[in-house]
Design a protein around this motif. Structure first.
Motif, PDB file in Angstrom:
ATOM      1  N   UNK A 230       0.893  -1.283  -0.004  1.00 61.16           N
ATOM      2  CA  UNK A 230      -0.062  -0.182  -0.038  1.00 61.16           C
ATOM      3  C   UNK A 230       0.881   1.230   0.069  1.00 61.16           C
ATOM      4  N   UNK A 231       1.802   1.523   0.769  1.00 57.69           N
ATOM      5  CA  UNK A 231       2.592   2.575   0.817  1.00 57.69           C
ATOM      6  C   UNK A 231       3.439   2.797  -0.437  1.00 57.69           C
TER       7      UNK A 231
ATOM      8  N   UNK B  16       1.613   6.629  -6.988  1.00 54.38           N
ATOM      9  CA  UNK B  16       0.667   7.497  -7.563  1.00 54.38           C
ATOM     10  C   UNK B  16       0.921   9.108  -7.322  1.00 54.38           C
ATOM     11  N   UNK B  17       1.546   9.239  -6.067  1.00 53.70           N
ATOM     12  CA  UNK B  17       1.712  10.546  -5.630  1.00 53.70           C
ATOM     13  C   UNK B  17       2.712  11.337  -6.593  1.00 53.70           C
ATOM     14  N   UNK B  18       3.568  10.485  -7.248  1.00 50.54           N
ATOM     15  CA  UNK B  18       4.312  11.185  -8.288  1.00 50.54           C
ATOM     16  C   UNK B  18       3.690  11.383  -9.621  1.00 50.54           C
TER      17      UNK B  18
ATOM     18  N   UNK C 259       6.627  -1.765  -8.919  1.00 48.42           N
ATOM     19  CA  UNK C 259       6.084  -2.119  -7.365  1.00 48.42           C
ATOM     20  C   UNK C 259       6.783  -3.341  -7.024  1.00 48.42           C
ATOM     21  N   UNK C 260       7.103  -4.324  -7.858  1.00 45.07           N
ATOM     22  CA  UNK C 260       7.963  -5.174  -7.300  1.00 45.07           C
ATOM     23  C   UNK C 260       9.404  -5.032  -7.344  1.00 45.07           C
TER      24      UNK C 260
ATOM     25  N   UNK D 262      -6.575   3.458  -1.979  1.00 42.60           N
ATOM     26  CA  UNK D 262      -6.208   4.674  -2.120  1.00 42.60           C
ATOM     27  C   UNK D 262      -7.145   5.708  -3.141  1.00 42.60           C
ATOM     28  N   UNK D 263      -7.903   5.054  -4.067  1.00 38.30           N
ATOM     29  CA  UNK D 263      -8.621   6.034  -4.833  1.00 38.30           C
ATOM     30  C   UNK D 263      -9.980   6.253  -3.984  1.00 38.30           C
ATOM     31  N   UNK D 264     -10.480   5.530  -3.020  1.00 39.33           N
ATOM     32  CA  UNK D 264     -11.493   5.603  -2.122  1.00 39.33           C
ATOM     33  C   UNK D 264     -11.036   7.064  -1.028  1.00 39.33           C
TER      34      UNK D 264
END
Length: 219
Positions: free
Chosen positions: A5-6, A12-14, A40-41, A60-62
Motif C-alpha cells: 500500500x505504501x 501514484x503521488x508522483x 512495485x515489485x 487509495x482511490x477511495x
C-alpha cells in the motif's frame, strides 16, 4: 518496513494526472495494476500478485475521492465572481535601479483612466506588467531604457474570486490548474492575492479556460 500500500501510494503521488483520474474513478484498476506491477515489485524486491496491487489502488482511490469530495470540491462550489478581460499585453522586464521610478510614472498614467486594466508583480529578478493594449506605447516609452525580456500580446485574463476558506484547504490551486492543464491551456501568468487569482491566457483559449473554471462550480 515498506508495504504494498505504501509503495503504491508513493508511486501514484508522483503521477498527478493519474492521481486525479483515480479520484474520479475513471481508471480500470486491474489494467493499471498490470502496468505498474514491475515498478512495485522492483521497489519491494519480491513478486506481487496483481490482486494485492488492485486492493491497494482501491483503498487509495477511495481515500482520494473522499478528500476531493469533502474538502476541495466544497470550496470550489463556492467560487465567486469570474471576470474576463481581453486585449491585454504582458511585459516582462529585468529589475534595475530605475525600474520602480518608471513604474510609478506608469501608475500615474493608469490613474488617469480608471477603465484600463493594470496589474504588476515583482520577482527576485524580474518585474511583470500586464496592461490593456491601449497602453502599450506608454509602457514602451516609459521603460525604453529597461531591458524587456518578453512581450506577449493578444492575451486575456480570467480573475476568480475564491471563498475565504481557500487558505485553509490544501490542493485548491493544484485542482484548478490541473483541470486547465488537462484542457491544454497555456498559462502566461498567474497572479494571486489572498482570496482571488488571475490567469493570463491566449485570446484563442480564453473561452475554454473560462468554461473549465466555471464547470468546477458544478462538481
Amino acid at each position: 518496513m515498506k508495504t504494498i500500500s505504501s509503495v503504491v501510494e508513493e508511486y501514484i503521488k508522483k503521477k498527478p494526472f493519474l492521481q486525479s483520474a483515480l479520484a474520479q474513478s475513471i481508471i480500470n484498476l486491474t489494467s493499471l495494476s498490470r502496468i505498474i506491477k514491475p515498478e512495485i515489485e522492483s521497489e519491494l524486491g519480491k513478486d506481487i500478485r496483481n490482486g494485492a496491487i488492485v486492493m491497494a489502488l482501491k483503498r487509495l482511490s477511495d481515500d482520494l475521492e473522499f478528500r476531493a469530495t469533502h474538502k476541495i470540491v466544497k470550496v470550489l462550489k463556492n467560487i465567486g465572481e469570474i471576470t474576463v478581460r481581453s486585449s491585454l499585453t504582458d511585459f516582462t522586464f529585468l529589475l534595475s535601479d530605475s525600474i520602480l521610478d518608471n513604474q510609478t510614472k506608469l501608475i500615474r498614467e493608469v490613474n488617469k483612466n480608471k477603465d484600463v486594466f493594470y496589474t504588476s508583480s515583482r520577482g527576485v529578478n524580474e518585474l511583470n506588467i500586464v496592461v490593456n493594449n491601449t497602453l502599450d506605447n506608454t509602457v514602451e516609452e516609459l521603460f525604453k531604457h529597461e531591458r524587456c525580456t518578453q512581450k506577449a500580446e493578444n492575451l486575456s485574463s480570467i480573475t476568480v474570486k475564491l471563498p475565504a476558506e481557500n487558505v485553509s484547504v490544501p490542493g485548491i490551486y493544484y485542482f484548478i490548474f490541473q483541470r486547465l492543464a488537462w484542457e491544454g491551456i497555456v498559462l502566461f501568468e498567474v497572479i494571486s492575492t489572498t482570496n482571488e487569482f488571475t490567469i493570463l491566457v491566449n485570446d484563442e483559449q480564453v473561452d475554454v479556460a473560462f468554461k473549465t473554471i466555471k464547470d468546477l462550480k458544478a462538481l
